[in-house]
Design a protein around this motif. Structure first.
Motif, PDB file in Angstrom:
ATOM      1  N   UNK A 244       0.825  -1.206   0.000  1.00 42.39           N
ATOM      2  CA  UNK A 244       0.000   0.000   0.000  1.00 42.39           C
ATOM      3  C   UNK A 244       0.863   1.261   0.000  1.00 42.39           C
ATOM      4  N   UNK A 245       1.810   1.334   0.926  1.00 45.88           N
ATOM      5  CA  UNK A 245       2.670   2.519   1.003  1.00 45.88           C
ATOM      6  C   UNK A 245       3.619   2.604  -0.186  1.00 45.88           C
ATOM      7  N   UNK A 246       4.109   1.454  -0.634  1.00 49.63           N
ATOM      8  CA  UNK A 246       5.063   1.451  -1.739  1.00 49.63           C
ATOM      9  C   UNK A 246       4.480   1.934  -3.048  1.00 49.63           C
ATOM     10  N   UNK A 247       3.167   1.743  -3.249  1.00 47.99           N
ATOM     11  CA  UNK A 247       2.538   2.188  -4.496  1.00 47.99           C
ATOM     12  C   UNK A 247       2.650   3.700  -4.659  1.00 47.99           C
TER      13      UNK A 247
ATOM     14  N   UNK B 185       9.902   8.014  -5.721  1.00 46.78           N
ATOM     15  CA  UNK B 185      10.709   8.009  -4.504  1.00 46.78           C
ATOM     16  C   UNK B 185      11.086   6.583  -4.116  1.00 46.78           C
ATOM     17  N   UNK B 186      11.264   5.720  -5.093  1.00 43.06           N
ATOM     18  CA  UNK B 186      11.555   4.321  -4.783  1.00 43.06           C
ATOM     19  C   UNK B 186      12.830   4.185  -3.956  1.00 43.06           C
ATOM     20  N   UNK B 187      13.858   4.943  -4.310  1.00 46.07           N
ATOM     21  CA  UNK B 187      15.125   4.853  -3.580  1.00 46.07           C
ATOM     22  C   UNK B 187      15.035   5.485  -2.192  1.00 46.07           C
ATOM     23  N   UNK B 188      13.989   6.264  -1.945  1.00 47.30           N
ATOM     24  CA  UNK B 188      13.824   6.825  -0.611  1.00 47.30           C
ATOM     25  C   UNK B 188      13.638   5.715   0.421  1.00 47.30           C
ATOM     26  N   UNK B 189      12.966   4.634   0.040  1.00 48.89           N
ATOM     27  CA  UNK B 189      12.785   3.519   0.974  1.00 48.89           C
ATOM     28  C   UNK B 189      14.125   2.905   1.357  1.00 48.89           C
TER      29      UNK B 189
ATOM     30  N   UNK C 244       4.308   7.463   6.011  1.00 52.48           N
ATOM     31  CA  UNK C 244       3.765   6.109   5.880  1.00 52.48           C
ATOM     32  C   UNK C 244       4.870   5.113   5.556  1.00 52.48           C
ATOM     33  N   UNK C 245       5.707   5.479   4.593  1.00 58.72           N
ATOM     34  CA  UNK C 245       6.799   4.588   4.207  1.00 58.72           C
ATOM     35  C   UNK C 245       7.770   4.375   5.373  1.00 58.72           C
TER      36      UNK C 245
END
Length: 455
Positions: free
Chosen positions: A36-39, A46-50, A204-205
Motif C-alpha cells: 500500500x505505502x510502496x505504491x 521516490x523508490x530509492x527513498x525507501x 507512511x513509508x
C-alpha cells in the motif's frame, strides 16, 4: 526425504502452532501495508527513498540501545528501539527534502549523501555497542537481517494497528495522494497542501519500514516496499486497483516466504519473503496482463496479423475497383454484384513485397473468418462479409488520406505511405470521427476515390 518434506509442508499449512499463526498474521499484514505505502512511493518517484529510510534506522536503533544501557536496562526492548528507528528515519527523510529544496543537488545525490551519512553513523555506533559488556548479546543483528521467529502477538498487534492506520489514511486521502503523484504542480495551484501530503506519504513509508525491521531487516525492507508495487504495475493501469493488487502481492509473498522458512528452518524468513516477491515480479514481468513481455509480444503479433489482413483486403478491393474503372469514370458507384468474381493472388500482391508465406497466412486467416474462399491455387473470391469488410478498410484508408491532405499539409506523393504507417493506430473511434468529418464526401461517393491520385 520426500515424505519428510511433504509432512513438514503440511504441518506448516494445516497443523500450525500458535507461534506460526502469529508469524503468518504479522508478516501477511506487514506485506499488505508495504504494498500500500510502496505504491504511492513508486508514483512519487521516490523508490530509492525507501532504501535511504531503511538504512537510516540503524543509528536510531543504536542510540536508543545506548540510552537504555545508560539507564541500566540491558535487555532488548522493542518499543524504545522502534521509536529510535522512527525518529532517525524521519530525520533522514527531512534531510533529503531539505537538501533538495535549498541546494542544487538532485534527488539521487541527496539520497546517496543521506543514506551513506546515516548508515555510516549507525555502523560506528554499532561498533561502540559491541564494546559494551552486553554488546554481544544485544540482538541488534536481528534488525539488520530480520528475525521473524522472535515475533510475538504484541508485535503482530503493532503491525495490524499500523496497517489499519495506513489503510484509513490512504482511503481518506486517496484523491489528494493520487493528484500529488500524477501532477503535483496542478495540486498546488488548486490549493492542496502538497508539502504536507508529501510528508504524509513518506511518513507512511517510514512507519512501514520501521515496523518491518524485525521481520525482514533493514537491508531488505526496501524490497518489500517496492517490489509489490512494481509487480502490480504489470497488471493494471488504474491506481485504485493497483493499490489493492500491490497489497495482495505483498501479503501473498510474505506468507509464502514465512511458510518456506517454516519448512526449511535454516532459510531466513526475510530472504525467503523477498525471493517470493521477486518470483512474483518475474512472473508478472513475463505474463502481466497490462505490459508483461509475453503479452506485449502476443499483442504485437496479433496487431501485425490484423494489419496484414486489412492490407490484403484493401489490395483485393483495389484490384476489383480497377475492373470497374470505366464505370467509375463516368460517375457510377462501385457495383458490389460485379465484385463477386475471382481475383488472381499475384495481381493482389503485385505492389507488396510480401513473401509467399505471408500471403498464404493472411489468406488463410481471412478464409477461416469466412471473408474469402479459394477458387483454385492461384485465385480467391471475397464472400459477402469479406467484400463489406474490404470496402470498409478501403474507405477508412482513403478518409485518412483525405485528412492528411486537407489538414496536415502532407504532400500527395507521400500521403499513402504515411497512412500505411499510422494504420495500426486507426481505431474504430477514429474511423467514425473521420466519417463524420468527411460527411459531404461520403454523401457524394460511398467509397471515395484515391485522393492522392485525384490530385
Amino acid at each position: 526425504m520426500d515424505t519428510e518434506f511433504l509432512q513438514r509442508f503440511a504441518d506448516a499449512l494445516l497443523n500450525m502452532s500458535y507461534n506460526q499463526k502469529v508469524i503468518y498474521l504479522g508478516v501477511v499484514v506487514l506485506g499488505a501495508a508495504s504494498g500500500l505505502a510502496g505504491t504511492f512511493l513508486l508514483f512519487r518517484k521516490r523508490s530509492l527513498l525507501s532504501d535511504t529510510v531503511s538504512h537510516a534506522t540503524l543509528p536510531g536503533i543504536a542510540i536508543a540501545f545506548l540510552l537504555l544501557h545508560a539507564a541500566g536496562r540491558y535487555e532488548k526492548q522493542m518499543v524504545p528501539l522502534m521509536i529510535g528507528a522512527f525518529v532517525s528515519a524521519w530525520l533522514s527523510m527531512q534531510m533529503v527534502r531539505w537538501i533538495r529544496k535549498y541546494s542544487r543537488i538532485k534527488d539521487d545525490a541527496a539520497l546517496a549523501v543521506t543514506l551513506t551519512a546515516f548508515y555510516g553513523l549507525g555502523v560506528v555506533l554499532r561498533s561502540v555497542i559491541q564494546q559494551t559488556p552486553s554488546g554481544n548479546s544485544s540482538g541488534l543483528e536481528s534488525y539488520l537481517f530480520g528475525m521473524v521467529a522472535s515475533m510475538v502477538i504484541a508485535d503482530a498487534y503493532v503491525i495490524i494497528g499500523l496497517a489499519l492506520v495506513c489503510g484509513v489514511l490512504c482511503l481518506l486521502c486517496f484523491k489528494e495522494f493520487s493528484l500529488l503523484c500524477f501532477d503535483a504542480r496542478f495540486a498546488q495551484t488548486q490549493g492542496y497542501p502538497t508539502a504536507g501530503l508529501d510528508v504524509a506519504i513518506m511518513t507512511l513509508a517510514v512507519s512501514v519500514a520501521v515496523v518491518g525491521l524485525q521481520s525482514v531487516g533493514l537491508l531488505l525492507i526496501m524490497a518489500l516496499l517496492i517490489i509489490p508495487a512494481v509487480t502490480a504495475r504489470f497488471w493494471t493501469n488504474h491506481l485504485g486497483r493497483m493499490v489493492l493488487i500491490a497489497s495482495g502481492i505483498g501479503g501473498v509473498s510474505s506468507f509464502i516466504g514465512a511458510v518456506i522458512s517454516s519448512v526449511f528452518p535454516r532459510v531466513p524468513a526475510g530472504g525467503a519473503v523477498i525471493l517470493s516477491a521477486g518470483c512474483l515480479f518475474l512472473f508478472s514481468l513475463m505474463f502481466g496482463r497490462t505490459c508483461g513481455w509475453a503479452i506485449v509480444v502476443l499483442r504485437r503479433i496479433r496487431l501485425q496479423q490484423r494489419l496484414r489482413e486489412v492490407q490484403f483486403l484493401r489490395a483485393v478491393f483495389d484490384t476489383l475497383e480497377k475492373q470497374q474503372q470505366i464505370r467509375l469514370l463516368v460517375g457510377y458507384e462501385f457495383d458490389r454484384s460485379l465484385a463477386r468474381t475471382p481475383v488472381s493472388i499475384s495481381a493482389v500482391v503485385a505492389k507488396r513485397d510480401w513473401t509467399d508465406k505471408t500471403v498464404a497466412q493472411a489468406a488463410g486467416r481471412l478464409a477461416n473468418k469466412q471473408h474469402l474462399v479459394h477458387v483454385d491455387a492461384s485465385s480467391i473470391q471475397l464472400t459477402k462479409a469479406g467484400l463489406e469488410r474490404a470496402i470498409d478498410c478501403a474507405r477508412n484508408h482513403r478518409l485518412a488520406e483525405l485528412y492528411l491532405l486537407n489538414y496536415a499539409d502532407v504532400a500527395p506523393q507521400n500521403v499513402h505511405q504515411y497512412v500505411e504507417e499510422i494504420e495500426e493506430v486507426t481505431t474504430p473511434e477514429i474511423a467514425a470521427d473521420l466519417r463524420s468529418l468527411f460527411h459531404d464526401e461520403l454523401a457524394a461517393h460511398e467509397i471515395p476515390l484515391e485522393p492522392h491520385e485525384v490530385r
